[in-house]
Scaffold this motif. Structure first.
Motif, mmCIF file in Angstrom:
data_model
loop_
_atom_site.group_PDB
_atom_site.id
_atom_site.type_symbol
_atom_site.label_atom_id
_atom_site.label_comp_id
_atom_site.label_asym_id
_atom_site.label_seq_id
_atom_site.Cartn_x
_atom_site.Cartn_y
_atom_site.Cartn_z
ATOM 1 N N GLY A 39 0.798 -1.224 0.000
ATOM 2 C CA GLY A 39 0.000 0.000 0.000
ATOM 3 C C GLY A 39 0.825 1.266 0.000
ATOM 4 N N LEU A 40 2.156 1.138 0.141
ATOM 5 C CA LEU A 40 3.007 2.328 0.237
ATOM 6 C C LEU A 40 2.978 3.209 -1.016
ATOM 7 N N PRO A 41 3.009 2.650 -2.234
ATOM 8 C CA PRO A 41 2.922 3.542 -3.407
ATOM 9 C C PRO A 41 1.639 4.363 -3.429
ATOM 10 N N ILE A 42 0.524 3.775 -2.994
ATOM 11 C CA ILE A 42 -0.728 4.522 -2.937
ATOM 12 C C ILE A 42 -0.628 5.629 -1.899
ATOM 13 N N SER A 43 -0.072 5.296 -0.721
ATOM 14 C CA SER A 43 0.090 6.308 0.322
ATOM 15 C C SER A 43 1.021 7.422 -0.138
ATOM 16 N N ALA A 44 2.115 7.058 -0.794
ATOM 17 C CA ALA A 44 3.058 8.067 -1.289
ATOM 18 C C ALA A 44 2.384 8.980 -2.310
ATOM 19 N N GLU A 45 1.579 8.376 -3.184
ATOM 20 C CA GLU A 45 0.898 9.176 -4.207
ATOM 21 C C GLU A 45 -0.038 10.189 -3.567
ATOM 22 N N PHE A 46 -0.840 9.747 -2.607
ATOM 23 C CA PHE A 46 -1.806 10.660 -2.008
ATOM 24 C C PHE A 46 -1.163 11.624 -1.011
ATOM 25 N N LEU A 47 -0.026 11.251 -0.442
ATOM 26 C CA LEU A 47 0.718 12.208 0.377
ATOM 27 C C LEU A 47 1.161 13.385 -0.482
ATOM 28 N N MET A 48 1.708 13.081 -1.657
ATOM 29 C CA MET A 48 2.161 14.157 -2.545
ATOM 30 C C MET A 48 0.984 14.906 -3.154
ATOM 31 N N VAL A 49 -0.150 14.240 -3.306
ATOM 32 C CA VAL A 49 -1.356 14.947 -3.755
ATOM 33 C C VAL A 49 -1.735 16.013 -2.732
ATOM 34 N N GLY A 50 -1.722 15.632 -1.446
ATOM 35 C CA GLY A 50 -2.070 16.596 -0.412
ATOM 36 C C GLY A 50 -1.112 17.773 -0.367
ATOM 37 N N ILE A 51 0.194 17.495 -0.489
ATOM 38 C CA ILE A 51 1.187 18.583 -0.475
ATOM 39 C C ILE A 51 1.010 19.486 -1.684
#
Length: 850
Positions: free
Chosen positions: A491-503
């Motif tokens: 699940g880390l790539p999904i989390s990384a993607e949405f973390l950068m979406v938020g930033i």
């Protein structure tokens, strides 16, 4: 009064030249040509996806047919090994392989008496494309009908299809095939009596053979498409002609009527094309499975004739009922297989038939079976020469056929939905093109906020081509990382993607307030394009995580820029409608991308889908450059969302994030909704469905449910949301529907429960009025809409970042069903807390904080 308003509306919604004159013949020609182009594009898109799917079915059918011969060879080799032969020094192996190779290329003949024969014929076209080999457990080819392969080594990923620790391939020989270059390999492990894996049978056939088999289908499809296209063009001309021939008519060309005519004709063409392909598949399915059953019956017949030649009687064959049961188990396409004495068969000697999903052996009278589903083959006596001892009778399963037809119908429906959505968005794009050339005259507000929809569609199509398999692809790259369990790590790539979406949403909001939407939009597309190409090139897990983070940066910029554009081009009365139009384009792209990507992944694998997504992102970039300039309608290149003259300081941000209504909206509405959306749709659904054996296409179809709700239900609901002063009530209803959806897993699981939950989440998203509710806050206006919405969206993105980890923890701690149910309970509680803690709509517009 109503008629007067209607006439005024029609007067606006017409085709016209820039100076207000009625359309010329060239304009009418351009319109009709555009409609024909849409018809060609829709049929071509449908044909492309359909042919790709049918090619996959052809491969599976050929594999299933050849697996019968591989299974027969496996049985013979294991029998020889039990009598002391060594696989390294197997005398007569070449003859055994040659016989199996001949079995692959049997040709079925129908005799005058109604019986069939499957004769060996090495001159068939398949003979030059097939080979049979035997390798050791390490993949070194020891024997082969093609001398070129002797001494070569099978690829590691091909050998990985075998699970020797289970004693056999878990899902049968037909499931253990893989593609190597332009060839397909079917693998069948060979075991000694002590269950030691000593060899592997390798049946190879080439993609060229599949193309040869599909040649007739391709020719038929070309003729069908040509006929449908001709009829469609004629219908378009006839139906559009009444609106084009009288150029002096002041009403001009009604755009809505033109759209409906195009839609109706193209929908009709798509349905006819899909129906014809379904009929062709039915005929092909019966043909290929009749041939498969004939090969099985022939092998059985030859074994029986060999025993009769040794002097045994047909009614005294030892364990023949067990052999028939094994054949039936290996052939799900068969309902019944039996041996009868004295042809024409009267008395059944041995029968194996399915009953309630299993199989049993019995001796019953012959059943009446529909013509085309029964195969009959003579068993010749010891002396031959027409001396008939009995018959082998096999009956094809109508239930299995109908299940296959249902799968094809679902695939056809999926393709139909994708192509219709694709058509709608391309139609909007073509109307933008006609509008650019002075063909359409529309209300400027509507033109302004609708022009961004095709860009959103193309962008989301490219990004979401990989959405249905991201965690599954990550699992192929998995390596131990920071001590995480594999279920959490994928699940880390999904989390990384949405973390950068938020930033990026936070940064893009400030960027839009200062310089407008155009720069963040273009930069976001470029970043997403770069990240997608990086995903394609990634060879390890860390690199893939980074690549998805880059995609997230671009995604956030594009979404915020598109929202900023829509907010700038609409007033308070039309904001929700404008945002619904934007999100309709977003989810249309997501639906088409997810479903098309799932079907492509089944056909070409996960990795090449990323480069296809990059192609659509490039198209989105080109569209923005060409069409979005005209959307500004002569205004400055950068349109600020909130040209606030008031300087924003830290205390303004603090006042916003500590506002009672903002906190309640974020914590108890936006955050749970984000957790549910990303956690269930992006992470849980693909992993759960894949592990229960659902096909990649079915995973893609589950994604479609959510987007269809947002496209076809949300725009209608948004009208009530706009008109209502009680947006708080709609937000509570949204949370309630989402929570109830998760409770489905309390009663049952599987694809059905997943689909129902996704449907409820789609309805929940349709009622979501959180953005419109947040825009009503006085603190939102004081801070600036761009900054306020950036903070609000970033808060929601926190839930999206945590969602894969949260669902992984729930599943690990509570199990699949209990974990999902408890999440649903928490979702319902959060909706209730939101309703209790937030103020009513009338108060939030005047109260700064509470």
């Amino acid at each position: 009064m109503i008629r007067s308003k209607k006439r005024n509306h029609d007067a606006q919604d017409v085709l016209a030249t820039p100076d207000g004159r009625t359309p010329s013949a060239s304009v009418r020609f351009r319109l009709i040509f555009g409609a024909i182009f849409l018809l060609c594009l829709a049929l071509g898109f449908n044909a492309l996806l359909t042919i790709n799917k049918l090619e996959s079915l052809y491969v599976n059918a050929v594999v299933s047919k050849y697996a019968i011969s591989a299974k027969d060879l496996q049985r013979k080799l294991e029998k020889s090994l039990r009598f002391g032969k060594s696989i390294q020094k197997f005398v007569g192996m070449d003859e055994v392989l040659a016989e199996t190779h001949a079995n692959l290329n049997r040709e079925v003949f129908h005799n005058a008496d109604g019986s069939i024969e499957a004769k060996k014929n090495s001159s068939l076209s398949g003979g030059g494309h097939t080979s049979v080999s035997v390798s050791d457990p390490d993949g070194h080819i020891l024997y082969s009908t093609d001398s070129f392969f002797v001494g070569t080594v099978l690829p590691e990923h091909a050998m990985a299809r075998i699970e020797p620790e289970k004693g056999r391939i878990s899902q049968g020989i037909a499931s253990a095939y893989t593609q190597v270059g332009s060839d397909y390999l079917i693998l069948a492990p060979v075991f000694q009596q002590n269950e030691k894996w000593v060899a592997t049978i390798v049946v190879k056939f080439s993609r060229a053979q599949i193309r040869d088999l599909m040649h007739d289908l391709m020719e038929t499809d070309a003729l069908v498409i040509g006929a449908i296209l001709g009829i469609g063009v004629l219908l378009l001309i006839l139906l559009l002609n009444p609106y084009t021939k009288n150029v002096s008519d002041a009403r001009g060309f009604p755009r809505k009527k033109i759209s409906w005519i195009m839609f109706s004709v193209i929908l009709f063409a798509q349905i006819v094309f899909s129906g014809i392909n379904l009929y062709l598949f039915k005929n092909y399915y019966l043909k290929i499975n009749s041939e498969k059953a004939a090969v099985m019956a022939t092998i059985l017949k030859e074994d029986v004739e060999f025993l009769l030649g040794k002097g045994l009687r047909l009614d005294k064959l030892f364990r023949m009922d067990v052999m028939l049961g094994e054949i039936l188990t290996a052939a799900p396409e068969l309902d019944r297989i039996a041996i009868y004495d004295k042809y024409p068969a009267n008395a059944p000697l041995y029968i194996a038939e399915k009953e309630n999903g299993g199989n049993r052996t019995s001796v019953n009278a012959e059943k009446t079976v529909e013509s085309g589903f029964k195969l009959r083959m003579r068993i010749d006596g010891e002396t031959g020469g027409g001396d008939v001892e009995g018959a082998v009778i096999a009956e094809l399963s109508r239930k299995t056929l109908f299940n296959r037809l249902r799968e094809i119908a679902l695939d056809s429906l999926t393709v139909l939905v994708i192509s219709i959505l694709f058509f709608v968005e391309i139609q909007i794009l073509i109307f933008q093109f006609l509008g650019r050339h002075g063909v359409f005259r529309k209300d400027r507000h509507e033109l302004s906020y609708q022009v961004v929809r095709p860009a959103a569609f193309l962008f989301l199509f490219g990004v979401d081509l990989s959405i249905s398999f991201l965690p599954l692809y990550t699992e192929t790259l998995y390596e131990p990382l920071w001590g995480m369990d594999v279920d959490v790590a994928i699940g880390l790539p999904i989390s990384a993607e949405f973390l950068m979406v938020g930033i990026s949403i936070l940064l893009a909001g400030i960027w839009i307030d200062k310089r407008g939407w155009r720069e963040p939009l273009l930069m976001g597309i470029v970043l997403a394009l770069a990240g997608t190409i990086h995903s394609w090139l990634s060879s390890d897990m860390l690199s893939f995580i980074v690549s998805r983070g880059i995609v997230g940066l671009g995604y956030g910029c594009v979404i915020m820029a598109a929202q900023g554009f829509t907010i700038a081009k609409t007033d308070d009365r039309r904001k929700a409608q404008g945002l619904s139009q934007l999100w309709a384009g977003v989810y249309a792209g997501s639906i088409c991308g997810a479903a098309a990507g799932a079907m492509l992944a089944e056909r070409i694998g996960f990795n090449p889908v990323f480069i296809a997504g990059a192609g659509f992102l490039l198209l989105a970039f080109c569209y923005t450059l060409v069409f979005m300039t005209s959307a500004e309608d002569g205004a400055a290149a950068s349109v600020p969302v909130q040209p606030a003259a008031v300087r924003v300081v830290g205390r303004d941000i603090f006042r916003y994030v500590t506002n009672r209504n903002v906190v309640a909206l974020l914590l108890f509405a936006s955050l749970p909704s984000s957790l549910a959306f990303v956690g269930f749709l992006y992470y849980f659904s693909p992993v759960y469905l894949n592990r229960i054996g659902a096909s990649q296409s079915n995973i893609g179809r589950v994604y479609m449910i959510y987007g269809i709700c947002l496209i076809y239900i949300a725009p209608y609901i948004s009208r009530f949301v706009d008109a209502s002063e009680n947006k708080k009530g709609f937000i509570f209803l949204s949370g309630f529907l989402g929570g109830v959806g998760f409770l489905t897993f309390y009663f049952f699981g599987g694809v059905a429960a997943t689909a129902i939950t996704v449907l409820m989440l789609g309805l929940s998203g349709s009622f979501d009025a959180s953005r419109a509710f947040a825009l009503k806050f006085k603190v939102t206006r004081e801070l600036g809409e761009g900054k306020a919405m950036a903070i609000f969206n970033s808060g929601g993105r926190i839930g999206q970042v945590l969602a894969p980890l949260a669902f992984g923890w729930l599943i690990a701690g509570w199990g699949v069903n209990r974990g999902v149910v408890w999440f649903g309970v928490a979702y319902l509680v959060s909706a209730l807390l939101f309703f209790m803690l937030t103020q009513n709509d009338r108060k939030i517009a005047t109260h700064r904080s509470m």
